[in-house]
Design a protein around this motif. Structure first.
Motif, PDB file in Angstrom:
ATOM      1  N   HIS A   1      24.953 -61.723 -12.354  1.00 19.61           N
ATOM      2  CA  HIS A   1      25.506 -60.632 -13.333  1.00 19.61           C
ATOM      3  C   HIS A   1      24.772 -59.472 -13.769  1.00 19.61           C
ATOM      4  N   ASN A   2      24.920 -58.474 -13.996  1.00 18.71           N
ATOM      5  CA  ASN A   2      24.195 -57.544 -14.671  1.00 18.71           C
ATOM      6  C   ASN A   2      23.656 -57.856 -15.763  1.00 18.71           C
ATOM      7  N   GLY A   3      22.428 -57.571 -16.159  1.00 21.16           N
ATOM      8  CA  GLY A   3      22.179 -57.698 -17.699  1.00 21.16           C
ATOM      9  C   GLY A   3      21.876 -59.316 -18.059  1.00 21.16           C
ATOM     10  N   ALA A   4      21.941 -60.304 -17.121  1.00 22.02           N
ATOM     11  CA  ALA A   4      21.664 -61.592 -17.142  1.00 22.02           C
ATOM     12  C   ALA A   4      20.270 -61.896 -16.954  1.00 22.02           C
ATOM     13  N   MET A   5      19.683 -62.591 -17.615  1.00 25.58           N
ATOM     14  CA  MET A   5      17.942 -62.977 -17.458  1.00 25.58           C
ATOM     15  C   MET A   5      18.049 -64.460 -17.559  1.00 25.58           C
ATOM     16  N   ALA A   6      17.129 -65.075 -16.919  1.00 26.37           N
ATOM     17  CA  ALA A   6      16.638 -66.467 -17.158  1.00 26.37           C
ATOM     18  C   ALA A   6      15.886 -66.722 -18.284  1.00 26.37           C
ATOM     19  N   ILE A   7      15.949 -67.865 -18.945  1.00 28.36           N
ATOM     20  CA  ILE A   7      15.088 -67.835 -19.878  1.00 28.36           C
ATOM     21  C   ILE A   7      14.276 -69.538 -19.603  1.00 28.36           C
ATOM     22  N   ALA A   8      13.159 -69.850 -19.775  1.00 24.45           N
ATOM     23  CA  ALA A   8      12.752 -71.181 -19.735  1.00 24.45           C
ATOM     24  C   ALA A   8      11.793 -71.305 -21.061  1.00 24.45           C
ATOM     25  N   GLY A   9      10.486 -71.248 -20.997  1.00 19.22           N
ATOM     26  CA  GLY A   9       9.689 -71.412 -22.281  1.00 19.22           C
ATOM     27  C   GLY A   9      10.008 -70.298 -23.387  1.00 19.22           C
ATOM     28  N   GLY A  10      10.066 -69.035 -22.647  1.00 15.55           N
ATOM     29  CA  GLY A  10      10.630 -67.923 -23.668  1.00 15.55           C
ATOM     30  C   GLY A  10       9.504 -67.436 -24.472  1.00 15.55           C
ATOM     31  N   THR A  11       8.380 -67.902 -24.259  1.00 16.93           N
ATOM     32  CA  THR A  11       7.196 -67.236 -25.159  1.00 16.93           C
ATOM     33  C   THR A  11       7.006 -65.829 -24.793  1.00 16.93           C
ATOM     34  N   ASN A  12       7.239 -65.405 -23.644  1.00 18.17           N
ATOM     35  CA  ASN A  12       7.004 -63.896 -23.162  1.00 18.17           C
ATOM     36  C   ASN A  12       8.320 -63.107 -23.645  1.00 18.17           C
ATOM     37  N   LEU A  13       9.320 -63.792 -23.087  1.00 14.32           N
ATOM     38  CA  LEU A  13      10.855 -63.013 -22.994  1.00 14.32           C
ATOM     39  C   LEU A  13      11.067 -62.973 -24.518  1.00 14.32           C
ATOM     40  N   ILE A  14      11.323 -63.767 -25.273  1.00 13.06           N
ATOM     41  CA  ILE A  14      11.418 -63.837 -26.822  1.00 13.06           C
ATOM     42  C   ILE A  14      10.680 -62.514 -27.574  1.00 13.06           C
ATOM     43  N   ASP A  15       9.584 -62.569 -27.277  1.00 13.43           N
ATOM     44  CA  ASP A  15       8.494 -61.653 -27.767  1.00 13.43           C
ATOM     45  C   ASP A  15       8.858 -60.136 -27.458  1.00 13.43           C
ATOM     46  N   LEU A  16       9.326 -59.972 -26.117  1.00 15.54           N
ATOM     47  CA  LEU A  16       9.790 -58.757 -25.461  1.00 15.54           C
ATOM     48  C   LEU A  16      11.311 -58.268 -26.050  1.00 15.54           C
ATOM     49  N   MET A  17      12.031 -59.414 -26.180  1.00 12.26           N
ATOM     50  CA  MET A  17      13.261 -58.858 -27.012  1.00 12.26           C
ATOM     51  C   MET A  17      13.111 -58.702 -28.460  1.00 12.26           C
ATOM     52  N   LYS A  18      12.351 -59.035 -29.074  1.00 18.91           N
ATOM     53  CA  LYS A  18      11.944 -58.582 -30.313  1.00 18.91           C
ATOM     54  C   LYS A  18      11.814 -57.260 -30.523  1.00 18.91           C
ATOM     55  N   LEU A  19      10.662 -56.958 -29.390  1.00 19.87           N
ATOM     56  CA  LEU A  19      10.396 -55.414 -29.329  1.00 19.87           C
ATOM     57  C   LEU A  19      11.341 -54.609 -28.680  1.00 19.87           C
ATOM     58  N   GLN A  20      12.537 -55.054 -28.280  1.00 19.36           N
ATOM     59  CA  GLN A  20      13.529 -54.469 -27.440  1.00 19.36           C
ATOM     60  C   GLN A  20      13.116 -53.637 -26.142  1.00 19.36           C
ATOM     61  N   VAL A  21      11.924 -54.413 -25.588  1.00 17.88           N
ATOM     62  CA  VAL A  21      11.409 -53.936 -24.388  1.00 17.88           C
ATOM     63  C   VAL A  21      12.506 -54.704 -23.297  1.00 17.88           C
TER      64      VAL A  21
END
Lengths: 327, 166
Positions: A21-41
């Motif tokens: 689905h559009n806009g869905a992303m996988a998360i595992a450890g999250g150490t990079n993704l959550i950082d980028l979500m906080k930055l709204q990247v």
């Protein structure tokens, strides 16, 4: 952080559908993704948490080793067979990040981590990787961390990781489960992409694809080294790194598998560099010729011009250490 | 859907955006774990989850259903501090103290890692059991920054406890 739906994965097939689905992303450890979500990247509409899937095993497979997608960096670097038979992999992992991050970071997440280009992570700056067509802040800006090989006029970002550089030297294979449930395998060396005209696409995953594991070929022995040059002695991204698997017989190279980090949009593997060493006696002059080949198309962008001579010297230092030639 | 913090069970938050750190501080009311950078760079938020130290700012509380979290409050009390808590006091392993809970949680897990024989970037022979030299302590603690620069005393505190433990 923008709101998102949180979905715990319940089986690989369902997770693949959800990830399509559009806009869905996988998360595992999250150490990079959550950082980028906080930055709204990154602003995913939904996060599919893959952690419930049974994909963290590390096990012998044939003569090689299969590492599950969710195996933590710590578990991999601490695995007895990795330490004994694939030391370049353990060393590369241990050279990256911190223990806290390595405890969370996974094999697949590490491979999919985004660049640390500071124009990419700053949403007030133009970035073709974050927002296609917005321009590249780095090319005209301060491009210190940036690439000198395989860049494009759209993007000069680097792949920042260490682990993948070792996996390129070891010629690992990556296993991917497609959104139709069909599994496929490709050489990891073909997984990451150069920026070209599509810098927003880091790798060759399609929507709904899930990395399930990485396999290492049978151990080849030899001398294995990971040399990382960085601005402080721990917890810093590489300015240049070299992963090397070297074997010698009768004073001549019989194997020279070399991969380079922090020089390009992907870990850099140029088969010609290793091939020109095979059959030759190690010497500083030979290492210089190998660097000539490696760097023949290298191009700096001002603040990162230093990376070209640095790559030359890092290659020479790595080969000197592996072969006993005096620097 | 619950996680356990220092022996107490808490329902997971409704808002999935809640970091584990914010959950610990706001929902569980345990303010020992500190928010420094909130981006996994400083280590002030370090807690121990299922025996492993992590940056609690870089993970979501909802991802920790069934997990056991230990924070600085779970390691010891004023009356009965842990060996590392006592050693940090004895060696002046801090000035302002903001990074200290993360430092001590990190060091607590690190000593277990040493006992388990885990290598680090400072380990010469990664196939052998590591020896906890000062260089090893510094490398293994590189995820915990101290803006006051109390590093020599932090290393001394850890060295003392590691010496007693081995």
């Amino acid at each position: 952080m923008k709101p998102f739906d949180y979905i715990r994965a319940d089986g690989l097939d369902l997770a693949a559908q959800q990830l399509s689905h559009n806009g869905a992303m996988a998360i595992a450890g999250g150490t990079n993704l959550i950082d980028l979500m906080k930055l709204q990247v990154e602003t995913p509409a939904a996060l599919i948490d893959l952690n419930p899937l049974p994909m963290n095993q590390i096990a012998n497979e044939g003569d090689g080793l299969r590492i599950g997608a969710l195996a933590s960096n710590t578990a991999i670097a601490n695995h007895a067979k990795v330490r004994a038979d694939y030391p370049v992999l353990a060393k590369a992992i241990l050279a990256g990040a911190t223990q806290q991050l390595r405890n969370k970071a996974t094999m697949a997440g590490n491979l999919c981590q985004r660049t640390r280009c500071y124009y990419f992570t700053n949403i007030d700056q133009p970035c073709n990787k974050r927002e296609p067509g917005s321009g590249c802040g780095a090319i005209e800006g301060i491009a210190k961390l940036h690439g000198v090989l395989g860049t494009s006029n759209q993007c000069i970002a680097t792949y920042p990781g260490d682990m993948a550089v070792a996996l390129y030297a070891l010629d690992a294979q990556i296993e991917i489960s497609g959104n139709d449930g069909a599994a496929r395998t490709m050489p990891l060396r073909e997984f990451h992409r150069l920026p070209g005209e599509t810098p927003h696409i880091d790798n060759n995953l399609d929507a709904g694809d899930i990395i399930t594991g990485v396999t290492l070929p049978a151990p080849v022995g030899g001398t294995q080294a990971y040399r990382k040059v960085r601005e402080r002695s721990s917890y810093a991204f590489a300015l240049c790194s070299v992963a090397a698997v070297i074997a010698m017989a009768d004073g001549r190279f019989t194997r020279a598998d070399l991969a380079f980090g922090a020089l390009a949009h992907k870990p850099w593997y140029d088969h010609r560099v290793g091939e020109m060493l095979i059959g030759e006696k190690p010497s500083l002059a030979l290492f210089d010729k190998a660097a000539d080949l490696l760097l023949e198309d290298a191009r700096g962008f001002g603040a990162n011009d230093f990376k070209i001579p640095l790559a030359r010297r890092t290659l020479a230092a790595t080969l000197c250490e592996a072969t006993g030639v005096e620097a | 859907m619950a996680l356990n913090i220092n022996g107490n069970s808490f329902d997971l938050p409704n808002d999935p955006r809640t970091s584990l750190l914010d959950f610990i501080r706001r929902e569980a009311g345990l303010t020992g774990s500190k928010k420094g950078c909130d981006h996994g760079q400083c280590g002030a938020c370090t807690v121990i989850v299922n025996g492993e130290r992590i940056n609690s700012c870089l993970t979501l509380a909802v991802m920790h259903d069934g997990c056991s979290v230990t924070t600085i409050e779970g390691l010891g009390t004023l009356a009965e501090p842990s060996a590392l808590q006592k050693a940090f006091v004895d060696h002046d392993g801090y000035q302002c103290g903001y990074c200290t809970p993360g430092q001590i949680c990190s060091a607590t897990a690190m000593l277990d890692e040493i006992k388990a024989g885990m290598p680090s970037d400072a380990t010469d022979d990664i196939t052998a059991a590591p020896t906890l030299t000062d260089e090893e302590i510094r490398e293994r603690m590189s995820g915990n920054l101290c803006r006051c620069g109390a590093y020599p005393n932090i290393v001394a505190a850890i060295r003392e406890v590691a010496g007693e433990a081995t």
